[in-house]
Design a protein around this motif. Structure first.
Motif, PDB file in Angstrom:
ATOM      1  N   PRO A 102       0.795  -1.231   0.000  1.00 38.68           N
ATOM      2  CA  PRO A 102       0.000   0.000   0.000  1.00 38.68           C
ATOM      3  C   PRO A 102       0.828   1.282   0.000  1.00 38.68           C
ATOM      4  O   PRO A 102       0.477   2.249  -0.697  1.00 38.68           O
ATOM      5  N   ALA A 103       1.921   1.336   0.756  1.00 40.55           N
ATOM      6  CA  ALA A 103       2.736   2.557   0.770  1.00 40.55           C
ATOM      7  C   ALA A 103       3.341   2.811  -0.596  1.00 40.55           C
ATOM      8  O   ALA A 103       3.380   3.955  -1.076  1.00 40.55           O
ATOM      9  N   ALA A 104       3.806   1.742  -1.266  1.00 37.08           N
ATOM     10  CA  ALA A 104       4.378   1.908  -2.608  1.00 37.08           C
ATOM     11  C   ALA A 104       3.303   2.317  -3.610  1.00 37.08           C
ATOM     12  O   ALA A 104       3.553   3.147  -4.502  1.00 37.08           O
ATOM     13  N   GLN A 105       2.102   1.742  -3.490  1.00 38.33           N
ATOM     14  CA  GLN A 105       0.999   2.171  -4.363  1.00 38.33           C
ATOM     15  C   GLN A 105       0.709   3.655  -4.154  1.00 38.33           C
ATOM     16  O   GLN A 105       0.504   4.403  -5.116  1.00 38.33           O
ATOM     17  N   GLY A 106       0.690   4.085  -2.908  1.00 36.85           N
ATOM     18  CA  GLY A 106       0.454   5.492  -2.630  1.00 36.85           C
ATOM     19  C   GLY A 106       1.512   6.394  -3.247  1.00 36.85           C
ATOM     20  O   GLY A 106       1.199   7.453  -3.789  1.00 36.85           O
ATOM     21  N   ARG A 107       2.766   5.955  -3.202  1.00 36.34           N
ATOM     22  CA  ARG A 107       3.831   6.764  -3.793  1.00 36.34           C
ATOM     23  C   ARG A 107       3.676   6.859  -5.306  1.00 36.34           C
ATOM     24  O   ARG A 107       3.896   7.926  -5.899  1.00 36.34           O
ATOM     25  N   VAL A 108       3.286   5.764  -5.948  1.00 38.16           N
ATOM     26  CA  VAL A 108       3.048   5.802  -7.395  1.00 38.16           C
ATOM     27  C   VAL A 108       1.920   6.777  -7.718  1.00 38.16           C
ATOM     28  O   VAL A 108       2.038   7.620  -8.619  1.00 38.16           O
ATOM     29  N   LEU A 109       0.837   6.686  -6.979  1.00 39.00           N
ATOM     30  CA  LEU A 109      -0.336   7.512  -7.268  1.00 39.00           C
ATOM     31  C   LEU A 109      -0.128   8.971  -6.892  1.00 39.00           C
ATOM     32  O   LEU A 109      -0.793   9.861  -7.436  1.00 39.00           O
ATOM     33  N   SER A 110       0.826   9.251  -5.987  1.00 41.60           N
ATOM     34  CA  SER A 110       1.076  10.631  -5.605  1.00 41.60           C
ATOM     35  C   SER A 110       1.739  11.429  -6.721  1.00 41.60           C
ATOM     36  O   SER A 110       1.843  12.653  -6.624  1.00 41.60           O
ATOM     37  N   ALA A 111       2.145  10.766  -7.791  1.00 36.83           N
ATOM     38  CA  ALA A 111       2.592  11.497  -8.972  1.00 36.83           C
ATOM     39  C   ALA A 111       1.419  12.197  -9.656  1.00 36.83           C
ATOM     40  O   ALA A 111       1.606  13.167 -10.389  1.00 36.83           O
ATOM     41  N   SER A 112       0.204  11.704  -9.407  1.00 40.01           N
ATOM     42  CA  SER A 112      -1.001  12.297  -9.996  1.00 40.01           C
ATOM     43  C   SER A 112      -1.759  13.156  -9.004  1.00 40.01           C
ATOM     44  O   SER A 112      -2.190  14.266  -9.335  1.00 40.01           O
ATOM     45  N   ALA A 113      -1.958  12.654  -7.796  1.00 38.04           N
ATOM     46  CA  ALA A 113      -2.669  13.397  -6.754  1.00 38.04           C
ATOM     47  C   ALA A 113      -1.673  13.851  -5.691  1.00 38.04           C
ATOM     48  O   ALA A 113      -0.712  13.141  -5.394  1.00 38.04           O
ATOM     49  N   ARG A 114      -1.913  14.999  -5.103  1.00 35.64           N
ATOM     50  CA  ARG A 114      -0.964  15.535  -4.119  1.00 35.64           C
ATOM     51  C   ARG A 114      -0.883  14.667  -2.874  1.00 35.64           C
ATOM     52  O   ARG A 114       0.164  14.554  -2.242  1.00 35.64           O
ATOM     53  N   ARG A 115      -2.008  14.078  -2.502  1.00 37.98           N
ATOM     54  CA  ARG A 115      -2.069  13.184  -1.342  1.00 37.98           C
ATOM     55  C   ARG A 115      -2.901  11.975  -1.728  1.00 37.98           C
ATOM     56  O   ARG A 115      -3.884  12.105  -2.464  1.00 37.98           O
ATOM     57  N   VAL A 116      -2.536  10.819  -1.214  1.00 35.67           N
ATOM     58  CA  VAL A 116      -3.237   9.573  -1.537  1.00 35.67           C
ATOM     59  C   VAL A 116      -3.483   8.811  -0.240  1.00 35.67           C
ATOM     60  O   VAL A 116      -2.576   8.691   0.605  1.00 35.67           O
ATOM     61  N   VAL A 117      -4.700   8.295  -0.078  1.00 43.14           N
ATOM     62  CA  VAL A 117      -5.010   7.403   1.033  1.00 43.14           C
ATOM     63  C   VAL A 117      -5.411   6.062   0.448  1.00 43.14           C
ATOM     64  O   VAL A 117      -6.333   5.973  -0.370  1.00 43.14           O
ATOM     65  N   VAL A 118      -4.686   5.019   0.859  1.00 36.68           N
ATOM     66  CA  VAL A 118      -4.974   3.651   0.430  1.00 36.68           C
ATOM     67  C   VAL A 118      -5.636   2.925   1.598  1.00 36.68           C
ATOM     68  O   VAL A 118      -5.029   2.766   2.671  1.00 36.68           O
ATOM     69  N   LYS A 119      -6.885   2.500   1.390  1.00 37.91           N
ATOM     70  CA  LYS A 119      -7.637   1.780   2.419  1.00 37.91           C
ATOM     71  C   LYS A 119      -7.427   0.287   2.203  1.00 37.91           C
ATOM     72  O   LYS A 119      -7.693  -0.232   1.121  1.00 37.91           O
ATOM     73  N   ASN A 120      -6.978  -0.390   3.236  1.00 36.03           N
ATOM     74  CA  ASN A 120      -6.605  -1.795   3.094  1.00 36.03           C
ATOM     75  C   ASN A 120      -7.385  -2.688   4.043  1.00 36.03           C
ATOM     76  O   ASN A 120      -6.839  -3.633   4.622  1.00 36.03           O
ATOM     77  N   GLY A 121      -8.681  -2.385   4.204  1.00 42.30           N
ATOM     78  CA  GLY A 121      -9.562  -3.245   4.991  1.00 42.30           C
ATOM     79  C   GLY A 121      -9.090  -3.427   6.416  1.00 42.30           C
ATOM     80  O   GLY A 121      -8.739  -2.471   7.113  1.00 42.30           O
ATOM     81  N   ALA A 122      -9.050  -4.678   6.850  1.00 38.84           N
ATOM     82  CA  ALA A 122      -8.667  -4.987   8.227  1.00 38.84           C
ATOM     83  C   ALA A 122      -7.226  -4.632   8.528  1.00 38.84           C
ATOM     84  O   ALA A 122      -6.830  -4.551   9.702  1.00 38.84           O
ATOM     85  N   ALA A 123      -6.427  -4.401   7.484  1.00 40.17           N
ATOM     86  CA  ALA A 123      -5.022  -4.026   7.686  1.00 40.17           C
ATOM     87  C   ALA A 123      -4.838  -2.532   7.910  1.00 40.17           C
ATOM     88  O   ALA A 123      -3.705  -2.067   8.078  1.00 40.17           O
ATOM     89  N   GLY A 124      -5.912  -1.765   7.890  1.00 38.72           N
ATOM     90  CA  GLY A 124      -5.813  -0.339   8.164  1.00 38.72           C
ATOM     91  C   GLY A 124      -5.689   0.493   6.906  1.00 38.72           C
ATOM     92  O   GLY A 124      -6.076   0.071   5.813  1.00 38.72           O
TER      93      GLY A 124
END
Length: 299
Positions: free
Chosen positions: A209-231
């Motif tokens: 999830p953290a790596a996905q967020g870093r990839v997506l932050s190239a498009s959006a200034r901030r990214v929140v990845v929701k990972n169910g029971a993992a937070g």
């Protein structure tokens, strides 16, 4: 923290028919369930949860000129949502059949009048709320070709008016159909993108999830990845990462949990909360949502 300015939510209003199944679906036969009918839709649910936090909120959407549409608007107004709703003659209010188990839900959708939301209506609605400070868009509006112009106009008009912006990515299957590159071009430079685990994979690949967020932050200034029971994980362009654990609660129905999470995140962040505090508030509301049937706050 300060009280946020008015939030404008643009997107869908739906009639939810929620069937909480007693066990696995018996395909071709009968499965007993508890069934309820009421208001739904990602944008409408989020607006109701925002209102429940004591924040002024306007919902911009479309319904049919039918009894279902009138019922949905009445419910939202009673919940404290200001409604800028276009009533579309000759179109039915959207309906979703939700098949829910303890940990998951499957949706069968008829988008109805939501497909007829127009850029002109969005412009009129935004002009009527000069006190707005933030625009939140349900990506269903972008993913449905009929309403895409309205979604794109909402983001453009928000930028013109100096509003901060957020988008909830909505659903993995239609994201895959339009393609990651196209979708990310639509939401480029928004202030906040919310994705669940499946949506993050559709947009950024099978990373953590953290790596996905870093990839997506190239498009959006901030990214929140929701990972169910993992937070959930918050990533911004400075490479700062914040993590919040999920709450441990007895799950009744996960319908609308992501919408409640979005409302908690937005209202806390817009009030000046830190990313960690905003994630904590979002997790609190998401946990509250799964403890009851349906996608709206309980009266």
């Amino acid at each position: 923290m300060t009280r946020p300015a008015r939030v404008v939510v643009v997107g869908d209003v739906i009639t939810d028919v929620v069937a909480v199944l007693s066990g696995p679906l018996a395909v071709g036969s009968d499965t007993s369930a508890g069934i309820t009918v009421g208001g739904g839709g990602q944008a409408a649910n989020t607006a109701a949860w925002v209102a429940a936090q004591g924040v002024d909120v306007t919902l911009v959407a479309a319904v049919g000129d039918d009894d279902a549409g009138r019922d949905r608007v009445t419910e939202l107004e009673r919940a404290g949502v200001e409604c800028a709703i276009d009533r579309i003659e000759g179109a039915a209010t959207g309906t979703v059949i939700v098949l829910a188990t303890n940990a998951e839900r499957t949706m069968v959708s008829q988008r109805g009048a939501n497909l007829r939301l127009s850029a002109e209506h969005v412009d009129r609605a935004l002009a009527a709320v000069p006190d707005a400070g933030h625009l939140h868009l349900s990506a269903y509006t972008l993913l449905d070709a009929g309403s895409r112009g309205a979604g794109l106009r909402a983001l453009a008009a928000a930028r013109e008016r100096g509003l901060t912006t957020s988008v909830d990515a909505a659903s993995a299957a239609p994201l895959r159909r339009v393609g990651a590159a196209v979708f990310l071009s639509w939401v480029r430079d928004i202030d906040l993108l919310l994705v669940n685990a499946d949506e993050a994979t559709a947009l950024a690949g099978g990373l953590d999830p953290a790596a996905q967020g870093r990839v997506l932050s190239a498009s959006a200034r901030r990214v929140v990845v929701k990972n169910g029971a993992a937070g959930a994980v918050w990533v911004d362009r400075t490479a700062a990462v914040s993590v919040a654990p999920a709450r441990r609660v007895a799950v009744v129905d996960v319908t609308g949990a992501g919408d409640a999470f979005a409302a908690g995140l937005l209202t806390a962040w817009l009030a000046g909360a830190t990313p960690t505090a905003a994630l904590d508030r979002a997790s609190d509301l998401g946990a509250l949502a799964v403890c009851s049937v349906g996608g709206r706050p309980q009266p």
